[in-house]
Design an enzyme around this catalytic site. Structure first.
Site, mmCIF file in Angstrom:
data_model
loop_
_atom_site.group_PDB
_atom_site.id
_atom_site.type_symbol
_atom_site.label_atom_id
_atom_site.label_comp_id
_atom_site.label_asym_id
_atom_site.label_seq_id
_atom_site.Cartn_x
_atom_site.Cartn_y
_atom_site.Cartn_z
ATOM 1 N N ASP A 65 -0.864 3.045 23.924
ATOM 2 C CA ASP A 65 0.538 3.414 23.808
ATOM 3 C C ASP A 65 1.165 2.576 22.701
ATOM 4 O O ASP A 65 0.713 1.461 22.424
ATOM 5 C CB ASP A 65 1.301 3.193 25.115
ATOM 6 C CG ASP A 65 2.644 3.896 25.097
ATOM 7 O OD1 ASP A 65 2.654 5.134 25.262
ATOM 8 O OD2 ASP A 65 3.668 3.229 24.886
ATOM 9 N N GLN A 66 2.194 3.126 22.096
ATOM 10 C CA GLN A 66 2.894 2.402 21.041
ATOM 11 C C GLN A 66 4.395 2.464 21.301
ATOM 12 O O GLN A 66 4.932 3.510 21.642
ATOM 13 C CB GLN A 66 2.582 3.016 19.677
ATOM 14 C CG GLN A 66 3.165 2.230 18.518
ATOM 15 C CD GLN A 66 2.771 2.833 17.187
ATOM 16 O OE1 GLN A 66 3.163 3.940 16.862
ATOM 17 N NE2 GLN A 66 1.969 2.106 16.433
#
Length: 197
Positions: free
Chosen positions: A74-75
């Site tokens: 995830d970012q």
């Protein structure tokens, strides 16, 4: 043992394949906003949000794939201490780029490896990106050239394309910016015996 990417991200799959890894893609079936809401309310910092979301994705997929190693990622984009999400439309992208103009924001990319529904490794990398001073006219030309692809990126840019023109300075790992910290991940996969040393 199968190596699985719990993401529908084309760039993440491409990065893993380009590194010589045989992977299966099996996107996680979670409601990211529902996972995130109580964390935001409790004031969790962006790096924790990224790590928890990556782990939720990896655990969901690994829980239904017995024995496989699952990579979740995830970012989060943090700007002035706040988390930003993907722009909803081109007008939101334009406003976001105007806000970023001449300033620095952070991309926090988390990666988690899970097996049998439990995380066995976690890592978060941070990159700091400083945009050059952008005129409204340049932003308009950039968005017209980049097209709707900017809406799939949390920052309204893709560094591997025309988006590189937005920046003055970058501190951090290129792979972190693309959303998957490859070097720490490859090191862990070697330690786990997935990649021959």
């Amino acid at each position: 043992m199968t190596l699985v990417l719990a993401s529908g991200s084309g760039i993440r799959a491409e990065l893993l394949k380009n590194a010589g890894l045989a992977i299966e893609v099996d996107p996680a079936d979670i409601d990211e906003r529902a996972v995130e809401a109580p964390l935001l309310e409790a004031g969790f910092p962006p790096e924790d949000l990224a790590a928890i979301l990556a782990e939720a994705k990896a655990n969901e997929v690994s829980g239904r794939r017995s024995g496989d190693l699952v990579i979740g990622a995830d970012q989060i984009l943090a700007f002035k201490g706040e988390r930003r999400t993907k722009p909803e439309d081109m007008e939101a992208a334009r406003r976001q780029l105007l806000a970023f103009s001449g300033k620095t924001h952070e991309l926090l990319s988390a990666v988690v490896i899970s097996r049998n529904g439990e995380a066995v490794w976690r890592h978060v990398s941070t990159a700091r990106l400083t945009m050059r001073d952008l005129t409204p006219e340049f932003i308009g030309r950039y968005l017209a050239a980049a097209g709707d692809d900017v809406l799939s990126s949390v920052g309204a840019y893709q560094l591997e394309g025309i988006g590189v023109q937005l920046f003055e300075k970058i501190d951090g790992d290129y792979f972190t910016i693309l959303g998957l910290p490859m070097l720490p991940l490859l090191n862990r996969l070697r330690a786990l015996g997935v990649i021959e040393t």
